[in-house]
Design a protein around this motif. Structure first.
Motif, short mmCIF file in Angstrom:
data_model
loop_
_atom_site.label_atom_id
_atom_site.label_comp_id
_atom_site.label_asym_id
_atom_site.label_seq_id
_atom_site.Cartn_x
_atom_site.Cartn_y
_atom_site.Cartn_z
N ASP A 1 7.28 20.35 -34.46
CA ASP A 1 7.37 21.81 -34.59
C ASP A 1 8.83 22.23 -34.70
OD1 ASP A 1 5.32 24.34 -33.33
OD2 ASP A 1 7.41 24.68 -33.89
N ASN B 1 3.25 23.70 -40.37
CA ASN B 1 2.70 23.01 -39.20
C ASN B 1 1.17 23.11 -39.22
OD1 ASN B 1 1.97 25.55 -37.88
ND2 ASN B 1 4.15 25.81 -37.55
N LEU C 1 -0.76 24.62 -37.14
CA LEU C 1 -1.28 25.75 -36.36
C LEU C 1 -1.63 26.94 -37.26
CD1 LEU C 1 1.35 25.24 -33.59
CD2 LEU C 1 -1.09 24.77 -33.37
N THR D 1 7.52 18.66 -25.79
CA THR D 1 8.39 18.30 -26.91
C THR D 1 8.00 16.99 -27.60
OG1 THR D 1 9.97 17.32 -25.37
CG2 THR D 1 10.38 19.58 -26.06
N GLU E 1 -0.77 32.73 -32.02
CA GLU E 1 -0.80 31.35 -32.53
C GLU E 1 -2.02 30.67 -31.93
OE1 GLU E 1 2.86 29.00 -33.08
OE2 GLU E 1 2.03 27.66 -31.58
N GLN F 1 2.97 17.47 -27.54
CA GLN F 1 2.22 18.63 -28.05
C GLN F 1 2.84 19.18 -29.34
OE1 GLN F 1 2.28 21.16 -24.53
NE2 GLN F 1 0.12 20.70 -24.14
N ARG F 2 4.15 19.23 -29.40
CA ARG F 2 4.82 19.82 -30.56
C ARG F 2 5.94 18.93 -31.07
NH1 ARG F 2 3.86 25.21 -31.20
NH2 ARG F 2 2.50 26.15 -29.66
N VAL G 1 8.02 29.58 -28.06
CA VAL G 1 8.06 28.27 -27.40
C VAL G 1 9.31 28.19 -26.52
CG1 VAL G 1 8.25 25.78 -27.79
CG2 VAL G 1 6.80 27.17 -29.28
N ARG H 1 3.43 11.37 -34.79
CA ARG H 1 4.38 12.31 -35.41
C ARG H 1 4.72 11.81 -36.82
NH1 ARG H 1 9.63 11.77 -35.53
NH2 ARG H 1 9.61 10.23 -33.85
N ARG I 1 10.26 24.73 -33.79
CA ARG I 1 10.76 25.42 -32.60
C ARG I 1 11.13 24.44 -31.50
NH1 ARG I 1 5.59 29.16 -32.52
NH2 ARG I 1 4.80 27.15 -33.19
N ASN I 2 10.76 23.19 -31.67
CA ASN I 2 11.16 22.13 -30.75
C ASN I 2 12.62 21.79 -31.08
OD1 ASN I 2 11.70 19.67 -29.53
ND2 ASN I 2 9.74 18.74 -30.10
#
Lengths: 220, 477
Positions: B376, A204, A206, B369, A103, B372-373, B273, B29, B378-379
């Motif tokens: 996301d 996303n 990325l 959380t 990633e 940065q993401r 993550v 966000r 995965r958060n």
């Protein structure tokens, strides 16, 4: 009589060459990872998006084509990947599972593979990320003998229709990622370096790579 | 330095830091569908279109009314003017007030443990995340802590004013979210476990009745849209019947295993993550042990009872959403601070080091959380979150000088991003006439839409949410 013999000879020669040529083309054999999707992506039939199918026609490559990229050095515009290591791009693990994908940061980013020598390339196959239906934006594949990609650059694939990545507008189709990966026709272009760009994706910002495989004829 | 400075300066610094974390870069966000939906309602209220409570798919009214003063102060008076920052300032301010209230609530443990509890909660990853998120949770939490603090003061002082203050807070809790009674249950459990000295007031029953009446009055005020829509009072009750029916049928769409909340406070690894709250959780567990074996620490026992019962209630219910974890944060912070407060004096250095390590790990998780993401998948706090791709949507519509059509089974948060535009229409199914200068279709309907388009269009792709892609058709001249 002479003319007839000449015609016969020419025809035979042409057919013979065609036959030899056909024999030299073989279907590219890919070792596909197991699908990570639950279900199938919704079929979208668009001018700019390919219809998703679990089957695709054989991709023909010259006989003697081999995988050139296995274990080769990878560099990137993002020297410090967010997740994974640059080596994951050519390590042969395309499962897409945790710990097997790279990633790199948001925005337009590239990874570059050094094949070690300039070779005629037949196909470049990329698996960005195949555990979810998503489209990677501005997917561009370029090859060159120049490490810096300033000269002798050939663009093999480009989906950046609005030139937002500033590498020139492209008209190639977008596609939904799957375990089947994307085969890019390298058309026998001779090059040592392969560079792949992307600019985030529909999930996303990325950029991801499970694996990139470059096929071609080894340099003599 | 004077004792006053020693006492208040650290608290002021913590409060400033808490506010900074909660307001920094608030609009970065993308708006979640729930945030967008509620922001549009708030914008309509702001624009003078009024508010009526909808028991089917919405929570209580306080969130929308709380937007008004913030919007006025920022010079925004219409839905089109309303911004992400403005609406998210409401939970951010409530989240900061919650930090301060937690300090005062934890004061019986001593000044230093109370400061530590406030610091732990300041850096609680879910508390920071959901204090930057335009939903009811941080408001509900602030009102709940206000009710607990007022109740505690009333218990000690016996003054009617504190009973009324607790009633106001309880009424605001009920007017914020129908789940408010769960907190009353948990508070009663905490009281039973704490076994405090008998209350000071002489007229307990009278005070309780006044408090209850105040709560009903305040909640009624909001649900009736300040006396302009009395049907809202009945609708407030309907919330329970509607939700009960859906819960019984398992139709909430948020069913999860019993251990879901435990996983959020433990260790998670998803797609490379890693998110965790191990430090604070282990420290809080230590505080729980201290509370169990100490007869002197009434507050610690109360916090233990409140938190354990709340965890049990939330875990027992099949309906689970991640934002509920914000309510477990104060209890865990008090228990963790209590554990450090119980460290013998000769191990003070070790206690300080432990506090530092926990604060450091919490701050790194907040960075990951919330900054940065934040969107996301995965958060664990970014629940079915909108893709950052959606931020490309507004410029597309701004550049369009004709009709814009959205043809999709799901459209939120598009109506928020296209607020103030009069040329946008929404369809859940494919209409006969699909043409427009800009046509957005879900992946599932895009094929049918394209078949009905006349003229020349280019198509591109925008993600609405992970796994849900929109096809953007732009008409060519």
């Amino acid at each position: 009589m002479k003319l007839r013999s000449l015609l016969t000879f020419t025809l035979t020669l042409t057919l013979g060459l065609c036959a030899v040529s056909a024999q030299e083309q073989v279907a590219l054999q890919l070792d596909l990872p197991k699908p990570l999707f639950v279900g199938t992506p919704r079929p979208i039939k668009m001018a700019n998006l390919e219809v998703f199918s679990h089957k695709r026609p054989d991709f023909m490559v010259p006989a003697g084509t081999v995988l050139l990229s296995a274990g080769k050095e990878v560099t990137s515009s993002d020297e410090f990947p967010v997740i994974g290591e640059l080596g994951f791009v050519t390590d042969g693990d395309k499962t897409g599972m945790d710990g097997s994908f790279l990633e790199i940061g948001p925005g337009t980013q590239w990874v570059q593979i050094d094949l070690g020598a300039s070779s005629p390339l037949a196909a470049i196959v990329v698996w960005h990320f195949h555990s979810q239906a998503r489209v990677y934006h501005d997917f561009i594949v370029q090859v060159s003998d120049d490490k810096t990609f300033k000269t002798g650059v050939t663009t093999l694939y480009n989906t950046d229709d609005d030139n937002s990545s500033a590498l020139g507008a492209g008209k190639d189709v977008n596609y939904i990622e799957s375990n089947m990966g994307r085969i890019v026709d390298a058309k026998g272009t001779k090059a040592r370096y392969v560079r792949l760009y992307s600019n985030g994706n529909t999930s996303n910002e990325l950029n991801h790579y499970c694996e990139v495989e470059v096929f071609g004829t080894p340099a003599k | 330095m004077s004792p006053v400075w020693q006492r208040w300066l650290p608290l002021a610094l913590i409060a400033c830091f808490a506010l900074g974390l909660r307001v920094w870069d608030l609009d970065r966000r993308p708006m979640h569908a729930d945030e967008a939906n509620q922001a549009v309602k708030a914008g309509q209220l702001l624009a003078g279109q009024g508010y009526t409570f909808d028991p089917a798919d919405h929570h209580g009214p306080t969130l929308y009314y709380a937007v008004l003063p913030v919007a006025w102060l920022r010079g925004e008076h219409t839905l089109a003017q309303l911004s992400e920052t403005t609406v998210r300032l409401v939970p951010a301010i409530a989240g900061t007030v919650a930090v301060l209230l937690l300090y005062f609530l934890a004061l019986p443990l001593g000044h230093r443990p109370a400061l530590l509890a406030a610091a732990f909660f300041t850096l609680s990853p879910p508390a920071v995340y959901y204090s930057r998120y335009f939903i009811q949770e941080s408001l509900l939490l602030a009102f709940a802590l206000g009710a607990l603090f007022s109740g505690m003061q009333w218990w000690r002082s016996g003054r009617l004013g504190w009973a009324l203050a607790a009633g106001v807070c309880a009424g605001l809790m009920q007017a914020t979210k129908a789940s408010a009674p769960l907190f009353v249950l948990a508070a009663l459990a905490g009281l039973a476990v704490a076994r405090p000295l008998p209350p000071a007031p002489a007229q307990i029953r009278r005070h309780l009745i006044f408090s209850l009446l105040m709560a009903v009055f305040v909640a009624g005020l909001f649900y009736s849209s300040f006396g302009t829509h009395f049907a809202g009072l009945g609708a407030a009750w309907d919330t329970y019947t509607t939700f009960g029916t859906r819960l019984a049928a398992g139709l909430t769409g948020h069913e999860k295993p019993w251990w879901y909340y435990f996983s959020l406070f433990g260790w998670r690894q998803e797609g490379g993550v890693i998110t965790h709250q191990l430090g604070i959780s282990l420290l809080a567990l230590s505080g729980l042990v201290v509370a169990l074996f100490s007869t002197k620490r009434t507050l610690l026992r109360g916090a233990a009872g409140f938190t354990v019962v709340l965890v049990l209630i939330l875990s027992f219910a099949s309906y689970k959403t991640p934002w509920h974890v914000i309510h477990l944060g104060p209890g865990l912070a008090i228990l963790a601070a209590g554990a450090l407060g119980a460290v013998p004096e000769r191990w003070t250095q070790a206690g300080n080091l432990m506090a530092f390590v926990v604060l450091f790990t919490l701050s790194s998780q907040v960075k990951l959380t919330s900054f940065q993401r934040p969107a996301d998948e995965r958060n664990p706090y970014a629940y079915v979150h909108t893709s950052p791709d959606i931020l490309k949507i507004r410029p597309l519509a701004d550049a369009s000088d004709g009709p814009v059509r959205v043809i999709s089974e799901e459209v939120w948060p598009l109506p928020w991003y296209w607020r103030g535009l009069n040329n946008v229409g929404y369809w859940n199914t494919v209409p006969d006439d699909c043409d427009g200068t800009l046509v957005i279709a879900s992946a599932g309907l895009a094929g049918q839409v394209e078949a009905k388009l006349k003229g020349r269009y280019t198509s591109s792709f925008v993600g609405l949410r992970p796994g849900f892609t929109l096809v953007v058709f732009k008409r060519q001249p």
